[in-house]
Design an enzyme around this catalytic site. Structure first.
Site, mmCIF file in Angstrom:
data_model
loop_
_atom_site.group_PDB
_atom_site.id
_atom_site.type_symbol
_atom_site.label_atom_id
_atom_site.label_comp_id
_atom_site.label_asym_id
_atom_site.label_seq_id
_atom_site.Cartn_x
_atom_site.Cartn_y
_atom_site.Cartn_z
ATOM 1 N N GLU A 95 27.077 10.490 -1.249
ATOM 2 C CA GLU A 95 27.290 9.264 -1.994
ATOM 3 C C GLU A 95 28.515 9.506 -2.843
ATOM 4 O OE1 GLU A 95 23.115 7.277 -3.022
ATOM 5 O OE2 GLU A 95 24.297 7.834 -4.762
ATOM 6 N N GLU A 100 25.282 4.089 -15.868
ATOM 7 C CA GLU A 100 25.359 5.555 -15.898
ATOM 8 C C GLU A 100 25.067 6.110 -17.288
ATOM 9 O OE1 GLU A 100 25.693 6.353 -12.913
ATOM 10 O OE2 GLU A 100 26.841 4.704 -12.059
#
Ligand SMILES: Cc1ncc(COP(=O)(O)O)c(C=O)c1O
Lengths: 269, 405
Positions: free
Chosen positions: A52, A63
């Site tokens: 990924e 995040e």
């Protein structure tokens, strides 16, 4: 469904062997643009099944601090969506089999144009995309451009996804389904294994797609436990943190290799 | 009233939160169910007589509404044209329009049973307004504020702390409002079970642009009634500054169907549009996706959000509410700019001629209104949204003057 692509082939192979997938996340360009492709090969050599590749964004809302810093470092080093595609193209010169997924945010794709992106991604050898802030309701156009190019659309399911939505999302999803193990941002630390198990069992009733579990996976043993009821584990923050802490590119590769090998062994036990 | 075939602005957004191509919900999956819940709760309450009465009660007795519509006679004389009326949101409790929205969202938070509220803030006005309603309801409160803004708006930081809020300086990205909003979203994703997110402007994912607009529309409803009372007709023009766009849409929305009323949204021109150092996405941006909605953004060729500049922290934001993006495209509202220097001039001018110290944000609206008035005739009327008071800005202005306060 159209032809199989690398993601489908990889999961079919793992299923046949009774093994779990190890999905590894790094940020494209983090640690230097010229070092990303060697790092991708290192991931594969150490036992990763799927890569990924994080597409850096100025405002990575989902995040935690570790991956935020990875995005900031990558952008400071000149990374962009176009450069990510060029990196995948370069990676493909020596690796024709390992699936690569771009994980990022909607705006860079919107800026490029969804159709242009899908075509360029297919051209570069990308196999699928996961766009964090593009929920099912808004994903229609990108999804069909991707599907036309035989690319997979990876969607997130979370502990807060309702029954009705699980049905809707699993119909749109292809490649595999990414189950977010906790309420929180990437790198958080409050994994609840029991709820992961129950939710995976529930999701199984809706889809035959492979289920991979991510967020909060730190080492071999957490990877092994979360994937016990699923088809694979996704690891990100520990790898990004290793890249961030390393004194140079070869130290980063070495440390990332160690972490991935340890996880591979734990998953194969 | 609207002619057949004309747009009825009261019917937007559509059920999925879109204003034409703008708005919507671009958030990670974890937040969808919380947004669905909020939307369902808001839709069931917004026309509920008890809810409306509770909101009106708080606006009257806690906020101090209605706010006056004040004829600025000396300013009008200086501008040499249309009469300039100031809608005095600076006189609200806590000193800005922001409290209209936080009082409304506090009622929703209470109804939701959640025990904690969070907010993002730029100038600190929304943070103060959130900390204020949290204190009143006994809710715990965390406010995210860019580290750069913590420095330039220190009086508001201390006010929030006095009110019992925790203020978290955000060190990522450009350390301003957009980064504070990222951090608030991250908090919400993590604590969605017990936390109500009070967004401070008409941005964010659906239903926020709608509910923040509806709560601030009290400004326009009052201004409409007051205009008829004071000068017997609707205003010829409305002027408001646009950061995220909540004070502007609050004034504009109740007049949108009155097609004869012209509207001007004033973005922060910073050091000038040509310099690139500004915060004017509607004048110099392109459509994209940020903070949960599709709208005009300041971004580079790769779709990365770029840093903005404005002397006023509350306008220093690279996006804008989706309804404004749509109103721009269809031409209903004209979006213009006032730069830092023009805003500072207007700040000083209003203070000296009327004895009203405006927020630097609101000074952008005053600056444009002065120009506009000069181009209109004395029997015409302009209503300017004086969105907040300027006490919080005296340190910024003093620093520009080279004075230590
Ligand atoms: C007094 C004042 N006016 C205007 C704004 C800009 O916000 P909005 O465009 O949402 O009204 C702010 C934001 O902090 C403010 O404090």
């Amino acid at each position: 469904m159209t032809d199989q692509n690398r993601i489908d082939r990889r999961f079919a192979k793992l299923r046949g062997e009774g093994r779990k997938a190890l999905v590894t996340y790094i940020v494209a360009g983090d640690g230097g643009l010229q070092n990303t492709v060697p790092l991708m090969h290192k991931l594969v050599a150490s036992g990763a099944d799927v890569i990924e590749l994080g597409v850096p964004f100025s405002d990575p809302m989902a995040e935690g601090p570790v991956i935020q810093r990875g995005h900031e470092r990558a952008l400071a080093g000149g990374a962009s969506l176009r450069k990510c595609l060029a990196l995948v193209d370069e990676f493909r010169q020596n690796d024709k089999d390992t699936p690569v997924i771009l994980m990022g945010y909607a705006n860079p794709i919107q800026r490029m144009g969804e159709q242009v992106f899908a075509e360029a991604a297919a051209e570069a050898g990308v196999d699928g995309a996961l766009t964090v802030d593009l929920p099912a309701e808004e994903a229609g156009a990108l999804n069909s451009f991707m599907a036309e190019r035989n690319l997979r659309n990876i969607f997130l399911l979370t502990p807060t996804t309702t029954e009705e939505r699980i049905g809707e999302i699993t119909t749109l999803a292809s490649g595999f389904v990414y189950y977010v193990s906790l309420k929180g941002v990437t790198g958080a630390g409050h994994l609840d294994l029991e709820s992961v198990r129950d939710n995976l069992e529930h999701i199984r009733q809706f889809t035959d797609l492979p289920l991979c579990v991510g967020f909060g996976i730190k080492d071999g043993s957490s990877a092994r436990s979360v994937s016990a009821n699923g088809d694979g584990a996704v690891v990100g923050s520990v790898l990004v943190s290793a890249v961030g802490d390393a004194v140079d590119a070869s130290a980063a590769e070495e440390r990332v290799g160690e972490i991935v090998s340890e996880m591979r062994q734990a998953l194969d036990q | 009233m609207s002619k057949p075939g004309a747009i009825d602005f009261s019917t937007f957004p559509d059920a999925s939160g879109h204003f034409g191509p703008y708005g919507g919900r671009f958030v990670s999956e974890t937040l969808i169910s919380a947004l669905d819940e909020l939307q369902a709760m808001y839709m069931s309450l917004k026309d509920d007589p008890d809810f409306v009465a509770a909101f009106d009660h708080d606006l009257a007795h806690y906020v101090g509404r209605p706010s006056p519509l004040y004829l600025a006679e000396r300013l009008t004389e200086q501008a040499g044209g249309a009469r300039i009326w100031l809608k005095r949101e600076d006189l609200n409790h806590t000193g800005a329009h922001k409290v209209n929205n936080t009082v409304g969202q506090a009622l929703l938070a209470k109804q939701s049973g959640k025990t904690r509220v969070i907010a993002e803030t730029g100038a600190g006005q929304h943070g103060v307004a959130t900390a204020t309603v949290a204190a009143r309801l006994g809710l715990s409160c965390t406010v995210y504020m860019g580290a750069a803004d913590v420095k330039r708006q220190s009086p508001n930081v201390y006010r929030m702390k006095l009110l019992g809020a925790e203020v978290v300086p955000v060190e990522s990205g450009s350390k301003t409002l957009k980064d504070a909003m990222n951090e608030a979203m991250r908090d919400w994703v993590t604590n969605v079970d017990n936390t109500f997110y009070i967004i401070g402007t008409v941005a964010g994912p659906h239903p926020y642009p709608q509910l923040v607009r509806d709560f601030n529309s009290i400004i326009g409803r009052e201004a409409r009634r007051q205009s008829l009372e004071r000068f017997g007709q609707l205003p010829d023009a409305l002027v408001a500054c646009v950061g995220g766009g909540s004070n502007a849409i609050g004034l504009f929305h109740p007049f949108l169907n009155d097609t004869q009323v012209k509207m001007f949204g004033v973005e922060a021109g910073g050091k000038g549009l040509a310099s690139g150092k500004h915060a004017a996405p509607l004048n110099d941006g392109i459509p994209g996706v940020l903070h949960g909605n599709r709208t005009y953004l300041m971004e580079d060729d790769d779709g990365q959000i770029i840093e903005t500049h404005s002397v006023s922290a509350g306008l220093d934001y690279p996006g804008v509410g989706p309804e404004h993006a749509w109103l721009k495209d269809i031409g209903r509202v004209e979006y213009v700019t006032a730069d830092d220097d023009e805003a500072l001039d207007a700040f000083r001018r209003l203070t000296r001629t009327e004895g009203i110290l405006p927020a630097l944000e609101s000074s952008h609206a005053v600056a444009y209104a002065l120009k506009l008035a000069g181009s209109m005739s004395p029997e015409q009327n302009i209503v300017v949204n004086l969105s907040g008071r300027g006490d919080k800005d005296i340190f910024t202005v003093a620093a520009i003057d080279g004075i230590e306060v």
